[in-house]
Scaffold this motif. Sequence first.
Motif, PDB file in Angstrom:
ATOM      1  N   VAL A  30      78.901 110.468 103.181  1.00  0.00           N
ATOM      2  CA  VAL A  30      78.870 109.062 103.610  1.00  0.00           C
ATOM      3  C   VAL A  30      77.491 108.807 104.202  1.00  0.00           C
ATOM      4  O   VAL A  30      77.098 109.472 105.157  1.00  0.00           O
ATOM      5  N   ASP A  31      76.759 107.878 103.610  1.00  0.00           N
ATOM      6  CA  ASP A  31      75.478 107.450 104.168  1.00  0.00           C
ATOM      7  C   ASP A  31      75.770 106.414 105.235  1.00  0.00           C
ATOM      8  O   ASP A  31      76.258 105.313 104.916  1.00  0.00           O
ATOM      9  N   HIS A  73      79.867 108.497  98.858  1.00  0.00           N
ATOM     10  CA  HIS A  73      79.462 108.976  97.529  1.00  0.00           C
ATOM     11  C   HIS A  73      80.211 110.264  97.238  1.00  0.00           C
ATOM     12  O   HIS A  73      80.233 111.173  98.081  1.00  0.00           O
ATOM     13  N   THR A 123      89.019 103.667 104.691  1.00  0.00           N
ATOM     14  CA  THR A 123      88.703 103.104 103.385  1.00  0.00           C
ATOM     15  C   THR A 123      89.478 101.796 103.242  1.00  0.00           C
ATOM     16  O   THR A 123      90.326 101.474 104.068  1.00  0.00           O
ATOM     17  N   THR A 178      78.370 104.007 103.332  1.00  0.00           N
ATOM     18  CA  THR A 178      78.682 103.985 101.913  1.00  0.00           C
ATOM     19  C   THR A 178      79.003 105.408 101.489  1.00  0.00           C
ATOM     20  O   THR A 178      78.187 106.312 101.693  1.00  0.00           O
ATOM     21  N   ASP A 225      86.052 101.120  96.072  1.00  0.00           N
ATOM     22  CA  ASP A 225      85.180 100.416  97.022  1.00  0.00           C
ATOM     23  C   ASP A 225      84.549 101.462  97.944  1.00  0.00           C
ATOM     24  O   ASP A 225      85.213 101.968  98.848  1.00  0.00           O
ATOM     25  N   PRO A 226      83.278 101.785  97.730  1.00  0.00           N
ATOM     26  CA  PRO A 226      82.640 102.850  98.509  1.00  0.00           C
ATOM     27  C   PRO A 226      82.250 102.463  99.946  1.00  0.00           C
ATOM     28  O   PRO A 226      81.790 103.320 100.701  1.00  0.00           O
ATOM     29  N   GLN A 227      82.457 101.200 100.327  1.00  0.00           N
ATOM     30  CA  GLN A 227      82.129 100.793 101.697  1.00  0.00           C
ATOM     31  C   GLN A 227      83.233 101.308 102.625  1.00  0.00           C
ATOM     32  O   GLN A 227      84.393 100.958 102.457  1.00  0.00           O
ATOM     33  N   THR A 251      75.247 103.610 108.061  1.00  0.00           N
ATOM     34  CA  THR A 251      74.315 102.510 108.261  1.00  0.00           C
ATOM     35  C   THR A 251      74.421 101.926 109.661  1.00  0.00           C
ATOM     36  O   THR A 251      73.606 101.111 110.034  1.00  0.00           O
TER      37      THR A 251
END
Length: 131
Positions: A127-128, A93, A35, A91, A76-78, A130
């Motif tokens: 966590v999605d 959640h 994070t 990302t 910061d969700p990234q 990417t």
Amino acid sequence: MSRYHEMKFRAVTSFQRRIGNPLVRQLPRQTILETTGRTSGLPRRTPVGGRRVGNEFWLVSEYGEKSQYVRNIQADPQVRVRIKGRWHAGTAHLVPQDDARARLRTLPRLNSATVRAVGTNLLTVRVDLTG
């Protein structure tokens, strides 16, 4: 939080911060959640137990919104997740409506047992991925 749970939280997080996490982070196959520090802006790496399901990575925080990495996600969700030695961007959640105890039954056993034993406020995190 009861006095007992507060004392348990302080003891466990102190051990994790000073001894457990620094040692476990060195293991090449350990799953790591990275994070961004909400105050420092620096990368913060936390060993976690979770499981990838398709393009999602699921884990359960033992202390919910008191966990430092959860507080960082709220700011910061990234994030990045290192799974089997490979980094994946994503990302994060918080999923409070998820049944965290049921979720633990789908995740790696050893970590899930530890989370159940020491946790006082379980919270599911998805966590999605990417990348």
